[in-house]
Each structure stands twice: as structure tokens, then as C-alpha cells.
Design a protein around this motif. Structure first.
Motif, PDB file in Angstrom:
ATOM      1  N   TYR A 130      -0.319   1.386 -16.943  1.00  0.00           N
ATOM      2  CA  TYR A 130      -0.395   2.163 -15.714  1.00  0.00           C
ATOM      3  C   TYR A 130       0.972   2.521 -15.143  1.00  0.00           C
ATOM      4  N   SER A 131       2.024   1.959 -15.664  1.00  0.00           N
ATOM      5  CA  SER A 131       3.363   2.354 -15.205  1.00  0.00           C
ATOM      6  C   SER A 131       3.773   3.695 -15.821  1.00  0.00           C
ATOM      7  N   ARG A 132       3.036   4.177 -16.795  1.00  0.00           N
ATOM      8  CA  ARG A 132       3.319   5.484 -17.391  1.00  0.00           C
ATOM      9  C   ARG A 132       2.657   6.632 -16.639  1.00  0.00           C
ATOM     10  N   HIS A 133       1.773   6.332 -15.701  1.00  0.00           N
ATOM     11  CA  HIS A 133       1.055   7.360 -14.945  1.00  0.00           C
ATOM     12  C   HIS A 133       1.614   7.441 -13.527  1.00  0.00           C
ATOM     13  N   THR A 134       2.079   8.623 -13.135  1.00  0.00           N
ATOM     14  CA  THR A 134       2.607   8.785 -11.781  1.00  0.00           C
ATOM     15  C   THR A 134       1.485   9.198 -10.824  1.00  0.00           C
ATOM     16  N   THR A 135       1.698   8.900  -9.554  1.00  0.00           N
ATOM     17  CA  THR A 135       0.707   9.246  -8.540  1.00  0.00           C
ATOM     18  C   THR A 135       0.875  10.708  -8.142  1.00  0.00           C
ATOM     19  N   TYR A 136      -0.183  11.303  -7.637  1.00  0.00           N
ATOM     20  CA  TYR A 136      -0.110  12.690  -7.185  1.00  0.00           C
ATOM     21  C   TYR A 136       0.774  12.820  -5.954  1.00  0.00           C
ATOM     22  N   SER A 137       0.772  11.808  -5.108  1.00  0.00           N
ATOM     23  CA  SER A 137       1.542  11.871  -3.867  1.00  0.00           C
ATOM     24  C   SER A 137       3.026  11.614  -4.077  1.00  0.00           C
ATOM     25  N   MET A 162       4.459   8.859  -4.047  1.00  0.00           N
ATOM     26  CA  MET A 162       4.845   7.785  -3.144  1.00  0.00           C
ATOM     27  C   MET A 162       5.409   6.627  -3.958  1.00  0.00           C
ATOM     28  N   THR A 163       6.482   6.020  -3.476  1.00  0.00           N
ATOM     29  CA  THR A 163       7.071   4.881  -4.176  1.00  0.00           C
ATOM     30  C   THR A 163       6.360   3.590  -3.772  1.00  0.00           C
ATOM     31  N   GLY A 164       6.630   2.536  -4.513  1.00  0.00           N
ATOM     32  CA  GLY A 164       6.068   1.236  -4.176  1.00  0.00           C
ATOM     33  C   GLY A 164       6.509   0.771  -2.799  1.00  0.00           C
ATOM     34  N   PHE A 165       7.775   1.031  -2.459  1.00  0.00           N
ATOM     35  CA  PHE A 165       8.277   0.671  -1.132  1.00  0.00           C
ATOM     36  C   PHE A 165       7.514   1.418  -0.042  1.00  0.00           C
ATOM     37  N   GLU A 166       7.347   2.731  -0.212  1.00  0.00           N
ATOM     38  CA  GLU A 166       6.658   3.540   0.803  1.00  0.00           C
ATOM     39  C   GLU A 166       5.209   3.090   0.980  1.00  0.00           C
ATOM     40  N   ALA A 167       4.532   2.761  -0.110  1.00  0.00           N
ATOM     41  CA  ALA A 167       3.146   2.306  -0.025  1.00  0.00           C
ATOM     42  C   ALA A 167       3.063   0.981   0.731  1.00  0.00           C
ATOM     43  N   ALA A 168       3.957   0.053   0.402  1.00  0.00           N
ATOM     44  CA  ALA A 168       3.957  -1.238   1.091  1.00  0.00           C
ATOM     45  C   ALA A 168       4.259  -1.067   2.574  1.00  0.00           C
ATOM     46  N   ARG A 169       5.234  -0.225   2.902  1.00  0.00           N
ATOM     47  CA  ARG A 169       5.598   0.000   4.308  1.00  0.00           C
ATOM     48  C   ARG A 169       4.439   0.608   5.075  1.00  0.00           C
ATOM     49  N   ARG A 170       3.735   1.576   4.465  1.00  0.00           N
ATOM     50  CA  ARG A 170       2.593   2.205   5.140  1.00  0.00           C
ATOM     51  C   ARG A 170       1.477   1.203   5.411  1.00  0.00           C
ATOM     52  N   ILE A 171       1.193   0.356   4.428  1.00  0.00           N
ATOM     53  CA  ILE A 171       0.132  -0.647   4.600  1.00  0.00           C
ATOM     54  C   ILE A 171       0.507  -1.625   5.711  1.00  0.00           C
ATOM     55  N   TYR A 218       9.810  -1.149  -6.623  1.00  0.00           N
ATOM     56  CA  TYR A 218      10.412  -0.689  -5.369  1.00  0.00           C
ATOM     57  C   TYR A 218      10.553   0.834  -5.290  1.00  0.00           C
ATOM     58  N   GLY A 219      11.202   1.436  -6.250  1.00  0.00           N
ATOM     59  CA  GLY A 219      11.448   2.871  -6.189  1.00  0.00           C
ATOM     60  C   GLY A 219      10.633   3.688  -7.167  1.00  0.00           C
ATOM     61  N   ASN A 220       9.632   3.094  -7.757  1.00  0.00           N
ATOM     62  CA  ASN A 220       8.848   3.752  -8.795  1.00  0.00           C
ATOM     63  C   ASN A 220       7.625   4.438  -8.187  1.00  0.00           C
ATOM     64  N   THR A 221       7.239   5.581  -8.754  1.00  0.00           N
ATOM     65  CA  THR A 221       6.085   6.338  -8.258  1.00  0.00           C
ATOM     66  C   THR A 221       4.857   6.192  -9.150  1.00  0.00           C
ATOM     67  N   SER A 222       4.827   5.167  -9.975  1.00  0.00           N
ATOM     68  CA  SER A 222       3.691   4.996 -10.894  1.00  0.00           C
ATOM     69  C   SER A 222       2.488   4.383 -10.187  1.00  0.00           C
ATOM     70  N   VAL A 223       1.345   4.508 -10.830  1.00  0.00           N
ATOM     71  CA  VAL A 223       0.121   3.906 -10.311  1.00  0.00           C
ATOM     72  C   VAL A 223       0.268   2.387 -10.257  1.00  0.00           C
ATOM     73  N   ALA A 224       0.929   1.815 -11.251  1.00  0.00           N
ATOM     74  CA  ALA A 224       1.146   0.357 -11.278  1.00  0.00           C
ATOM     75  C   ALA A 224       2.001  -0.091 -10.096  1.00  0.00           C
ATOM     76  N   ALA A 225       3.034   0.669  -9.760  1.00  0.00           N
ATOM     77  CA  ALA A 225       3.902   0.308  -8.629  1.00  0.00           C
ATOM     78  C   ALA A 225       3.144   0.328  -7.320  1.00  0.00           C
ATOM     79  N   ILE A 226       2.293   1.327  -7.150  1.00  0.00           N
ATOM     80  CA  ILE A 226       1.487   1.408  -5.921  1.00  0.00           C
ATOM     81  C   ILE A 226       0.484   0.270  -5.878  1.00  0.00           C
ATOM     82  N   GLY A 227      -0.076  -0.076  -7.010  1.00  0.00           N
ATOM     83  CA  GLY A 227      -1.049  -1.177  -7.082  1.00  0.00           C
ATOM     84  C   GLY A 227      -0.461  -2.515  -6.720  1.00  0.00           C
ATOM     85  N   VAL A 228       0.775  -2.733  -7.100  1.00  0.00           N
ATOM     86  CA  VAL A 228       1.436  -4.013  -6.780  1.00  0.00           C
ATOM     87  C   VAL A 228       1.706  -4.057  -5.304  1.00  0.00           C
TER      88      VAL A 228
END
Length: 96
Positions: free
Chosen positions: A32-39, A41-50, A86-96
Motif C-alpha cells: 500500500y505504500s506504492r499507492h498514492t491518495t487522491y487528496s 495528503m501526507t501522513g503528518f497532515e492526516a495525523a494533525r487533522r485527526i 511523515y511526508g509520504n502521500t501513500s495510502v499506507a502512510a495515511i493508514g498509519v
């Protein structure tokens, strides 16, 4: 020297299971780190939003070295995200 057969019966299967589980986590993360999100959004941004959406503005997010070394430190109120998240836009980064 004392040798307990029950030690082997309990520890060896647990060790094999933990190695299998770690292998599955790594392979799934790599997939899942090979698939980027449509948005984009980085892992940092997702964590900050949550955190912000739940009123946890006092929690800080930092970057740590390593792969899958993410953790929360309740003493400091800090979430540490690994470099691969932290700075990755993959589905795996958002999931973590």
C-alpha cells in the motif's frame, strides 16, 4: 543443566508466529505504500487533522528515523511518525 521441553513447546511456536506476523505487516505496508491518495495528503497532515478534529491540539507530531517506528509518547504528549510516513502521500502512510 536443566532443559524443559515445555519451553520449546511454548516459545518456538510463539517465535514462528511473531516472525510470520511481522512479515505480513511489512508486505502489506510495502504493497500500500506504492499507492498514492487522491487528496495527496501526507501522513503528518492526516495525523494533525485527526488530532485537531478531536480537540487534541496540545499533542505534537515529530519525525523519527526508521521504517514503521511510529509511536505515541504519553509523557511528552508527542506522536512520532517515521520518515516513511511523515511526508509520504501513500495510502499506507495515511493508514498509519
Amino acid at each position: 543443566m536443566y532443559f524443559d521441553i515445555y519451553y520449546l513447546i511454548l516459545v518456538v511456536p510463539a517465535l514462528i508466529f511473531s516472525m510470520w506476523a511481522q512479515s505480513k505487516v511489512n508486505s502489506t505496508y510495502n504493497e500500500y505504500s506504492r499507492h498514492t491518495t487522491y487528496s495527496r495528503m501526507t501522513g503528518f497532515e492526516a495525523a494533525r487533522r485527526i488530532l485537531d478534529a478531536n480537540g487534541l491540539n496540545h499533542i505534537t507530531i515529530t519525525r523519527v528515523q526508521g521504517n514503521l517506528t511510529d509511536h505515541y509518547d504519553p509523557k511528552n504528549g508527542t506522536i512520532a511518525l517515521s520518515e516513511t510516513v511523515y511526508g509520504n502521500t501513500s495510502v499506507a502512510a495515511i493508514g498509519v
